[in-house]
Design an enzyme around this catalytic site. Structure first.
Site, PDB file in Angstrom:
ATOM      1  N   LYS A   1      23.540  31.298  35.071  1.00  0.00           N
ATOM      2  CA  LYS A   1      24.508  30.855  36.100  1.00  0.00           C
ATOM      3  C   LYS A   1      23.874  29.769  36.965  1.00  0.00           C
ATOM      4  O   LYS A   1      23.445  30.011  38.090  1.00  0.00           O
ATOM      5  CB  LYS A   1      24.964  32.060  36.935  1.00  0.00           C
ATOM      6  CG  LYS A   1      26.248  31.798  37.710  1.00  0.00           C
ATOM      7  CD  LYS A   1      26.894  33.081  38.164  1.00  0.00           C
ATOM      8  CE  LYS A   1      28.070  32.899  39.080  1.00  0.00           C
ATOM      9  NZ  LYS A   1      29.183  32.122  38.526  1.00  0.00           N
TER      10      LYS A   1
ATOM     11  N   TYR B   1      22.934  30.542  40.987  1.00  0.00           N
ATOM     12  CA  TYR B   1      23.745  31.079  42.078  1.00  0.00           C
ATOM     13  C   TYR B   1      24.503  32.314  41.648  1.00  0.00           C
ATOM     14  O   TYR B   1      24.548  32.650  40.452  1.00  0.00           O
ATOM     15  CB  TYR B   1      24.719  30.003  42.590  1.00  0.00           C
ATOM     16  CG  TYR B   1      25.932  29.768  41.700  1.00  0.00           C
ATOM     17  CD1 TYR B   1      25.820  29.095  40.496  1.00  0.00           C
ATOM     18  CD2 TYR B   1      27.191  30.227  42.070  1.00  0.00           C
ATOM     19  CE1 TYR B   1      26.934  28.884  39.686  1.00  0.00           C
ATOM     20  CE2 TYR B   1      28.308  30.018  41.271  1.00  0.00           C
ATOM     21  CZ  TYR B   1      28.178  29.344  40.085  1.00  0.00           C
ATOM     22  OH  TYR B   1      29.272  29.139  39.284  1.00  0.00           O
TER      23      TYR B   1
ATOM     24  N   LEU C   1      29.292  32.891  30.296  1.00  0.00           N
ATOM     25  CA  LEU C   1      28.642  33.700  31.320  1.00  0.00           C
ATOM     26  C   LEU C   1      29.083  35.155  31.140  1.00  0.00           C
ATOM     27  O   LEU C   1      30.279  35.417  30.965  1.00  0.00           O
ATOM     28  CB  LEU C   1      29.047  33.216  32.713  1.00  0.00           C
ATOM     29  CG  LEU C   1      28.340  33.949  33.844  1.00  0.00           C
ATOM     30  CD1 LEU C   1      26.891  33.503  33.951  1.00  0.00           C
ATOM     31  CD2 LEU C   1      29.053  33.722  35.163  1.00  0.00           C
TER      32      LEU C   1
ATOM     33  N   ARG D   1      10.238  13.973  43.765  1.00  0.00           N
ATOM     34  CA  ARG D   1      10.997  14.021  42.515  1.00  0.00           C
ATOM     35  C   ARG D   1      10.117  13.853  41.285  1.00  0.00           C
ATOM     36  O   ARG D   1       9.394  12.865  41.149  1.00  0.00           O
ATOM     37  CB  ARG D   1      12.088  12.945  42.514  1.00  0.00           C
ATOM     38  CG  ARG D   1      13.018  13.048  41.315  1.00  0.00           C
ATOM     39  CD  ARG D   1      14.179  12.061  41.419  1.00  0.00           C
ATOM     40  NE  ARG D   1      15.095  12.239  40.306  1.00  0.00           N
ATOM     41  CZ  ARG D   1      14.934  11.682  39.101  1.00  0.00           C
ATOM     42  NH1 ARG D   1      13.892  10.907  38.873  1.00  0.00           N
ATOM     43  NH2 ARG D   1      15.820  11.910  38.134  1.00  0.00           N
TER      44      ARG D   1
ATOM     45  N   ARG E   1      21.965  40.018  37.615  1.00  0.00           N
ATOM     46  CA  ARG E   1      22.239  38.778  36.871  1.00  0.00           C
ATOM     47  C   ARG E   1      21.467  37.606  37.470  1.00  0.00           C
ATOM     48  O   ARG E   1      20.963  36.751  36.746  1.00  0.00           O
ATOM     49  CB  ARG E   1      23.736  38.479  36.842  1.00  0.00           C
ATOM     50  CG  ARG E   1      24.060  37.275  35.941  1.00  0.00           C
ATOM     51  CD  ARG E   1      25.537  37.049  35.768  1.00  0.00           C
ATOM     52  NE  ARG E   1      26.184  36.753  37.028  1.00  0.00           N
ATOM     53  CZ  ARG E   1      27.500  36.671  37.184  1.00  0.00           C
ATOM     54  NH1 ARG E   1      28.306  36.849  36.142  1.00  0.00           N
ATOM     55  NH2 ARG E   1      28.027  36.401  38.360  1.00  0.00           N
TER      56      ARG E   1
ATOM     57  N   GLU F   1      35.624  30.376  27.591  1.00  0.00           N
ATOM     58  CA  GLU F   1      35.920  31.090  28.846  1.00  0.00           C
ATOM     59  C   GLU F   1      36.646  30.130  29.769  1.00  0.00           C
ATOM     60  O   GLU F   1      36.913  28.983  29.409  1.00  0.00           O
ATOM     61  CB  GLU F   1      34.628  31.605  29.494  1.00  0.00           C
ATOM     62  CG  GLU F   1      33.650  30.503  29.842  1.00  0.00           C
ATOM     63  CD  GLU F   1      32.334  31.001  30.442  1.00  0.00           C
ATOM     64  OE1 GLU F   1      32.302  32.079  31.058  1.00  0.00           O
ATOM     65  OE2 GLU F   1      31.325  30.271  30.298  1.00  0.00           O
TER      66      GLU F   1
HETATM   67  N1  PDD Z   1      32.355  31.907  38.722  1.00  0.00           N
HETATM   68  N2  PDD Z   1      32.457  32.279  33.686  1.00  0.00           N
HETATM   69  C1  PDD Z   1      32.084  31.269  34.482  1.00  0.00           C
HETATM   70  C2  PDD Z   1      31.782  29.950  33.864  1.00  0.00           C
HETATM   71  C3  PDD Z   1      32.002  31.454  35.865  1.00  0.00           C
HETATM   72  O1  PDD Z   1      31.624  30.447  36.669  1.00  0.00           O
HETATM   73  C4  PDD Z   1      32.337  32.725  36.420  1.00  0.00           C
HETATM   74  C5  PDD Z   1      32.248  33.004  37.878  1.00  0.00           C
HETATM   75  C6  PDD Z   1      32.722  33.749  35.536  1.00  0.00           C
HETATM   76  C7  PDD Z   1      33.065  35.118  36.015  1.00  0.00           C
HETATM   77  O2  PDD Z   1      31.920  35.787  36.446  1.00  0.00           O
HETATM   78  P1  PDD Z   1      31.997  36.945  37.551  1.00  0.00           P
HETATM   79  O3  PDD Z   1      32.982  37.941  37.056  1.00  0.00           O
HETATM   80  O4  PDD Z   1      30.636  37.472  37.639  1.00  0.00           O
HETATM   81  O5  PDD Z   1      32.483  36.282  38.824  1.00  0.00           O
HETATM   82  C8  PDD Z   1      32.755  33.483  34.181  1.00  0.00           C
HETATM   83  C9  PDD Z   1      32.255  32.068  40.156  1.00  0.00           C
HETATM   84  C10 PDD Z   1      33.272  32.998  40.722  1.00  0.00           C
HETATM   85  C11 PDD Z   1      32.257  30.707  40.799  1.00  0.00           C
HETATM   86  O6  PDD Z   1      31.567  29.852  40.260  1.00  0.00           O
HETATM   87  O7  PDD Z   1      32.891  30.509  41.829  1.00  0.00           O
END
Ligand code: PDD
Length: 287
Positions: free
Chosen positions: A150, A33, A208, A100, A52, A183
């Site tokens: 992601k 996603y 990420l 499945r 990405r 993170e």
């Molecule tokens: N999450 N690290 C993780 C684990 C994340 O899920 C996200 C973003 C980021 C930041 O990535 P970006 O700057 O591309 O949004 C870092 C999104 C916002 C979410 O899951 O809602």
């Protein structure tokens, strides 16, 4: 105004937008996603988000559901049809629907499921939060070894954020076995160290590579500011001059407390505020 959600070629009313019970995203978390910021009706950093997404898909041996240009059209149309001015766009691609089975190879009938939705977020609320900053709580990082992809397998982040909330935190900072911050549960983590240098963990398989992170790095370059990409410990973070998180949903959000420790004077730092104020001047804004 009624919301619509794009599901596999159709813009369906919110109450009717659905995916099959045997979608692999539902059964295996076999899906990736993206979340993009929408600012003043425009997608922010669309090109980087699509790039990405393409990388996440490639790493999981999945095809792009359509070309990058066609995807951008769907994303913009979803924002337009939902009349989102400030908010987020969510895009998910799963490997598709099949009886499945852990294995997917050899199944030629699989075709990706694409879902795209957009919704408004109160800018006033986010801004009010940025004025005072947020508290974060440290939690063990119990995720898998490919956090650079992601995927929708977000249970460790769901649990960490709930645990942080129970302790009064807005975000969880995930900590590896060496006591280093990887993170945030849904954001990247940054500090300004005792020497005034910006520090964030290197984008390896443990985190990420945030789009907001990349754009903030562009901003630092423009301003001639020094960045060090290395792991930092919880203890070091608690001694930091300033701390913040970055994500599409927050852009740059000051962190004023880590666990029970106040950062700096307990107010958002000047440097963090500057990065937040200037972020959109360096980000890509879609037409
Ligand atoms: N999450 N690290 C993780 C684990 C994340 O899920 C996200 C973003 C980021 C930041 O990535 P970006 O700057 O591309 O949004 C870092 C999104 C916002 C979410 O899951 O809602």
């Amino acid at each position: 105004m009624s919301r619509v959600i794009y599901v596999d070629g159709q813009y369906a009313p919110w109450g009717e937008a659905s995916v099959h019970a045997e979608d692999r995203g539902f059964q295996f978390g076999d899906a990736v996603y993206e979340v993009c910021e929408v600012a003043k009706g425009h997608l922010v950093d669309e090109t980087r988000h699509i790039a990405r997404l393409a990388r996440s898909l490639k790493e999981l041996d999945m095809a792009m559901p359509m070309s990058a240009a066609a995807l951008a059209r769907v994303m913009r149309e979803t924002v337009r049809r939902n009349r989102v001015r400030d908010g987020i766009l969510y895009l998910q691609v799963s490997r598709g629907v099949a009886p499945r089975d852990f294995l997917y190879s050899g199944n030629d009938s699989l075709s990706p499921t694409l879902v795209c939705l957009a919704r408004s977020v109160s800018m006033a609320k986010v801004e009010a939060q940025a004025v005072v900053g947020i508290a974060v709580k440290t939690m063990p990082d119990i995720r898998w070894g490919r956090c650079d992809i992601k995927t929708v397998m977000l249970l460790p982040s769901v649990l960490a954020k709930e645990a942080a909330k129970a302790e009064g935190g807005k975000e969880a900072w995930l900590v590896d076995r060496d006591g280093k911050v990887t993170e945030g549960a849904s954001s990247n983590a940054w500090i300004i160290d005792a020497d005034g240098r910006l520090v964030t963990r290197q984008a390896d398989r443990g985190i990420l590579r945030g789009v907001t992170r990349t754009t903030v790095i562009d901003l630092l370059g423009r301003e001639g500011m020094e960045l060090v990409e290395r792991p930092f410990s919880v203890a070091e973070a608690k001694q930091a001059r300033e701390a913040f998180i970055t994500s599409a949903t927050n852009t740059v959000m000051p962190v004023v407390r880590i666990d029970e420790t106040t950062i700096g004077d307990g107010k958002p730092g000047p440097f963090t505020r500057k990065l937040r104020a200037e972020f959109h001047s360096v980000a890509e804004i879609a037409p």
